[in-house]
Every structure is written in C-alpha cells, then in structure tokens.
Write a protein that holds these residues in place. Structure first.
Motif, short mmCIF file in Angstrom:
data_model
loop_
_atom_site.label_atom_id
_atom_site.label_comp_id
_atom_site.label_asym_id
_atom_site.label_seq_id
_atom_site.Cartn_x
_atom_site.Cartn_y
_atom_site.Cartn_z
N PHE A 82 -17.24 -4.93 -33.90
CA PHE A 82 -16.26 -4.74 -32.83
C PHE A 82 -15.92 -3.26 -32.73
CE2 PHE A 82 -11.94 -4.88 -30.93
CZ PHE A 82 -12.23 -5.63 -29.81
N PHE A 83 -16.87 -2.47 -32.26
CA PHE A 83 -16.70 -1.04 -31.97
C PHE A 83 -16.23 -0.22 -33.17
CE2 PHE A 83 -15.60 -3.50 -28.10
CZ PHE A 83 -16.70 -3.15 -27.31
N GLU A 84 -16.51 -0.69 -34.38
CA GLU A 84 -16.12 0.02 -35.61
C GLU A 84 -14.59 0.20 -35.72
OE1 GLU A 84 -18.18 0.72 -37.93
OE2 GLU A 84 -20.14 0.65 -36.98
N GLY A 117 -23.30 21.41 -49.33
CA GLY A 117 -23.86 20.05 -49.25
C GLY A 117 -22.88 18.99 -48.81
N LEU A 118 -21.64 19.38 -48.46
CA LEU A 118 -20.67 18.39 -48.00
C LEU A 118 -20.99 18.00 -46.56
CD1 LEU A 118 -18.05 16.81 -48.61
CD2 LEU A 118 -16.78 18.74 -47.68
N ASN A 119 -21.18 16.71 -46.34
CA ASN A 119 -21.51 16.23 -45.00
C ASN A 119 -20.25 16.11 -44.17
OD1 ASN A 119 -22.68 15.12 -42.75
ND2 ASN A 119 -23.02 13.10 -43.65
N LEU A 120 -20.09 17.02 -43.22
CA LEU A 120 -18.90 17.04 -42.37
C LEU A 120 -19.18 16.51 -40.97
CD1 LEU A 120 -17.57 20.57 -43.39
CD2 LEU A 120 -16.77 18.36 -44.21
N ASN A 121 -20.38 16.00 -40.76
CA ASN A 121 -20.74 15.47 -39.45
C ASN A 121 -20.36 14.00 -39.35
OD1 ASN A 121 -21.94 17.93 -38.62
ND2 ASN A 121 -23.80 17.42 -39.77
N ILE A 122 -19.47 13.68 -38.45
CA ILE A 122 -19.04 12.30 -38.23
C ILE A 122 -19.66 11.79 -36.95
CG2 ILE A 122 -17.06 10.78 -37.86
CD1 ILE A 122 -15.36 12.74 -39.42
N SER A 123 -20.31 10.66 -37.04
CA SER A 123 -20.96 10.08 -35.87
C SER A 123 -19.92 9.73 -34.80
CB SER A 123 -21.72 8.82 -36.28
OG SER A 123 -22.18 8.13 -35.13
N PRO A 124 -20.22 10.05 -33.53
CA PRO A 124 -19.29 9.67 -32.44
C PRO A 124 -19.01 8.17 -32.40
CG PRO A 124 -20.94 11.22 -31.65
CD PRO A 124 -21.36 10.82 -33.03
N ALA A 125 -19.92 7.37 -32.97
CA ALA A 125 -19.71 5.92 -32.98
C ALA A 125 -18.53 5.53 -33.85
CB ALA A 125 -20.97 5.22 -33.48
N LEU A 126 -18.11 6.45 -34.74
CA LEU A 126 -17.00 6.15 -35.64
C LEU A 126 -15.67 6.70 -35.14
CD1 LEU A 126 -18.68 6.86 -39.12
CD2 LEU A 126 -18.34 4.65 -37.99
N ASP A 127 -15.66 7.27 -33.94
CA ASP A 127 -14.41 7.83 -33.40
C ASP A 127 -13.31 6.77 -33.34
OD1 ASP A 127 -15.59 10.26 -33.17
OD2 ASP A 127 -15.90 10.17 -31.00
N ALA A 128 -13.66 5.61 -32.78
CA ALA A 128 -12.66 4.54 -32.67
C ALA A 128 -12.20 4.09 -34.05
CB ALA A 128 -13.25 3.35 -31.90
N GLY A 129 -13.11 4.09 -35.01
CA GLY A 129 -12.75 3.68 -36.36
C GLY A 129 -11.73 4.60 -36.99
N TYR A 130 -11.94 5.91 -36.91
CA TYR A 130 -11.02 6.85 -37.54
C TYR A 130 -9.68 6.90 -36.81
CZ TYR A 130 -14.41 8.62 -40.87
OH TYR A 130 -15.30 8.73 -41.92
N VAL A 131 -9.71 6.80 -35.48
CA VAL A 131 -8.45 6.81 -34.73
C VAL A 131 -7.61 5.58 -35.07
CG1 VAL A 131 -7.45 6.63 -32.42
CG2 VAL A 131 -9.33 8.22 -32.84
N THR A 132 -8.24 4.41 -35.07
CA THR A 132 -7.50 3.18 -35.38
C THR A 132 -7.09 3.12 -36.84
OG1 THR A 132 -9.63 2.03 -35.65
CG2 THR A 132 -8.52 1.84 -33.51
N LEU A 133 -7.90 3.70 -37.73
CA LEU A 133 -7.53 3.75 -39.14
C LEU A 133 -6.30 4.62 -39.35
CD1 LEU A 133 -8.02 3.20 -42.14
CD2 LEU A 133 -9.64 5.12 -42.16
N ALA A 134 -6.26 5.77 -38.67
CA ALA A 134 -5.10 6.66 -38.78
C ALA A 134 -3.84 5.98 -38.26
CB ALA A 134 -5.36 7.96 -38.01
N PHE A 135 -3.97 5.32 -37.11
CA PHE A 135 -2.81 4.63 -36.52
C PHE A 135 -2.37 3.46 -37.39
CE2 PHE A 135 -1.09 1.43 -33.48
CZ PHE A 135 0.05 2.13 -33.14
N GLY A 136 -3.32 2.66 -37.84
CA GLY A 136 -2.97 1.51 -38.69
C GLY A 136 -2.37 1.93 -40.02
N SER A 137 -2.89 3.01 -40.61
CA SER A 137 -2.35 3.49 -41.88
C SER A 137 -0.93 4.01 -41.71
CB SER A 137 -3.25 4.60 -42.45
OG SER A 137 -4.55 4.11 -42.71
N ALA A 138 -0.66 4.66 -40.56
CA ALA A 138 0.69 5.15 -40.29
C ALA A 138 1.68 4.00 -40.19
CB ALA A 138 0.70 5.98 -39.01
#
Length: 297
Positions: free
Chosen positions: A252-254, A19-40
């Motif tokens: 702003f593009f998530e 039941g773990l939802n592992l599907n990430i919407s393509p609309a959130l790609d920019a969000g996760y990439v920028t979150l990873a970079f900003g967190s680093a």
C-alpha cells in the motif's frame, strides 16, 4: 562539532565518500512522511510521556511546562546528524556487521575522537545521566501500568495504597533488569529502531480512546474497544507480512503500518458509533465530575 567539521554540507559529502548510503528511493517518500507523522502522534500517547506531569506542584505548572516538553523531540534530529558526522570523521560503518561497531557507538566514538580526554569524560557522564532520566520515567510508567491494570484489576482488587506502592517498586526493578538484559543481546539491540517504529504502530491504536475522548463523550466503550482490537490484529498481521524487518507496508504505497492501522481503527469506531447513533444507543460516557478531583485521605 558541525562548525569544526565545516558545516552539514561537508559532513554529508564526507559521509557519502565513507560509504554511507544517503540516497533514498522516491518510492519511499510516502513511507518516511507517514512514519514521521505517525511517530509524532505516538509521542503523545506513550504512558511515560505523562508520568513526569504527575509530580507537578499544581495545574498551572503543567499548563506552563508540559506543552513544551514534547518539543524536546526535535533534539533527536541533531543526535541523528551527529551520527552522520561520526561516519564522516571516522570513515567506518556503524552497522554492527562483520565486527563493525553498532550505531549506538557512533556518538561516543565521535566525542572521543574530537575532544580532549577530560572533556570526553565529562560528555560521557552527561550521556549516561541523560539516558537515566527518561529510562527511569519509562520504567516507572511501565510498573504503574502493571500495578494498576493487572495486579489491582485482576489479582488483588482490594490492595491498599501501601501494597500497590510495594508492587510498583518491585516491578520497576524487574522492568529495568529486563531492559538491561535486552541491551546485551546484539541481535535485539541492533533492531532497536525497528522495534521503536513497531511500538509506535501499536500505541497509535489507543488514539481514539485517549485523544478523541477529550473532545466528545459520545464514544461507546464497545466501539473504541472493537476498533482497537481489530486495528491491532491487522497491524500485527501487516508487520508479520513484512517479516518484522520494516514498518512500511509495500502492498500500500509503502505507507507506515501504524497509520494504516489507525485509519482502520477510526473507520471501525466511526461505523459502530454511527450504528449505535441510528439505533439510539449513544449516550455520554465517562463524564468527569467535580467530586473526582476532591482529595480523600
């Protein structure tokens, strides 16, 4: 654990069946990439990231060890994957809802399920010790900030080193007790991931003052200060617009809110610095002299 469970492919497949939802919407790609970079970037800006370096015996020790210290953040990736493994093995949601355990229990439950009791006890002790070390450094860094930037600056500017030491020790206890009380509030502890990303968004706004000042002495305190204030206010407004439940800005593009604030920060700093340069008000500030490294008893 991954080898015993058949590899990460099997782990993700079983977790999805559980039941773990592992599907990430393509609309959130920019969000996760920028979150990873900003967190680093934020990892290098937290005050406690440098506290341990203050106990080094000499400069060569810092040069040899400190650059590799940040790479330990990669180990967090494996902890996250073990959380997915817990869902795959135990088949339960770790969301803290409807009586289900919170996500912070996923790793301990996995250890208890997969290993004999004697080894589980050893592993639990290691987890406790592993959490005490960074927590103590964070508490000490927080106490130092309060002592040096509030107490010494505004309350008692003539405080002796001994007095500052006493205040710092008291504040360490206060910070630890506050963190302990916070951990007992389920509604707060369940949101710890969001609070972590919020903290990264806030500390990112100190990047011009901390990083850029390492490469140039042309930055004026007014440009840096105004840039920090404007970006911090805008960051808080964007988080409120998202109801303090997510750090992606849907308007702003998530993109990660912390990076948006940093972009505004750099823009303000650049514009004010340019104006001051054109009006010939730019000067080198904060240059460190050799005498600043001399020890005085």
């Amino acid at each position: 654990m991954p080898i015993k469970l058949g590899g990460f492919g099997t782990i993700f497949s079983e977790a999805k069946l559980a039941g773990l939802n592992l599907n990430i919407s393509p609309a959130l790609d920019a969000g996760y990439v920028t979150l990873a970079f900003g967190s680093a970037l934020a990892l290098f800006l937290y005050p406690h990231a440098f506290t341990g370096a203050l106990s080094s015996k000499d400069a060569n020790t810092i040069k040899r060890i400190h650059p590799f210290y940040r790479y330990t953040a990669f180990l967090l990736l494996f902890v996250t994957l073990l959380g997915v493994a817990a869902v795959a093995v135990l088949g339960m949601p770790f969301d803290g809802k409807h009586g289900a355990p919170a996500s912070s229990f996923a790793f301990p439950y996995l250890i208890e399920h997969m290993f004999p009791s004697w080894f589980s006890s050893f592993a639990f002790a290691a987890v406790v010790i592993g959490s005490i070390v960074p927590s103590s450094i964070m508490a000490l860094a927080s106490a130092n900030l309060i002592t040096r930037n509030l107490y010494l600056e505004y309350i008692n500017p003539k405080a002796s080193s001994a007095r500052q030491s006493i205040v710092t020790r008291i504040m360490v206890v206060v910070v630890i007790l506050g963190a302990l009380l916070f951990s007992f509030v389920p509604a707060a502890s369940r949101q710890i991931i969001f609070l972590q990303t919020f903290g990264g968004a806030f500390v990112l706004q100190t990047l011009p003052a901390v990083f850029l000042s390492l490469y140039t002495r042309k930055l004026n305190k007014w440009s840096v200060g105004i840039g920090w204030f404007v970006s911090l206010v805008i960051t808080v407004i964007m988080l409120i617009q998202m109801n303090l439940t997510v750090s992606f800005y849907k308007y702003f593009f998530e993109v990660y809110i912390g990076l948006i604030g940093l972009g505004i920060n750099l823009l303000v700093v650049g514009l004010i610095t340019l104006v001051m340069y054109l009006t010939k008000h730019v000067k080198e500030e904060g240059t460190i002299e050799e005498k600043d490294f001399e020890y005085s008893s």
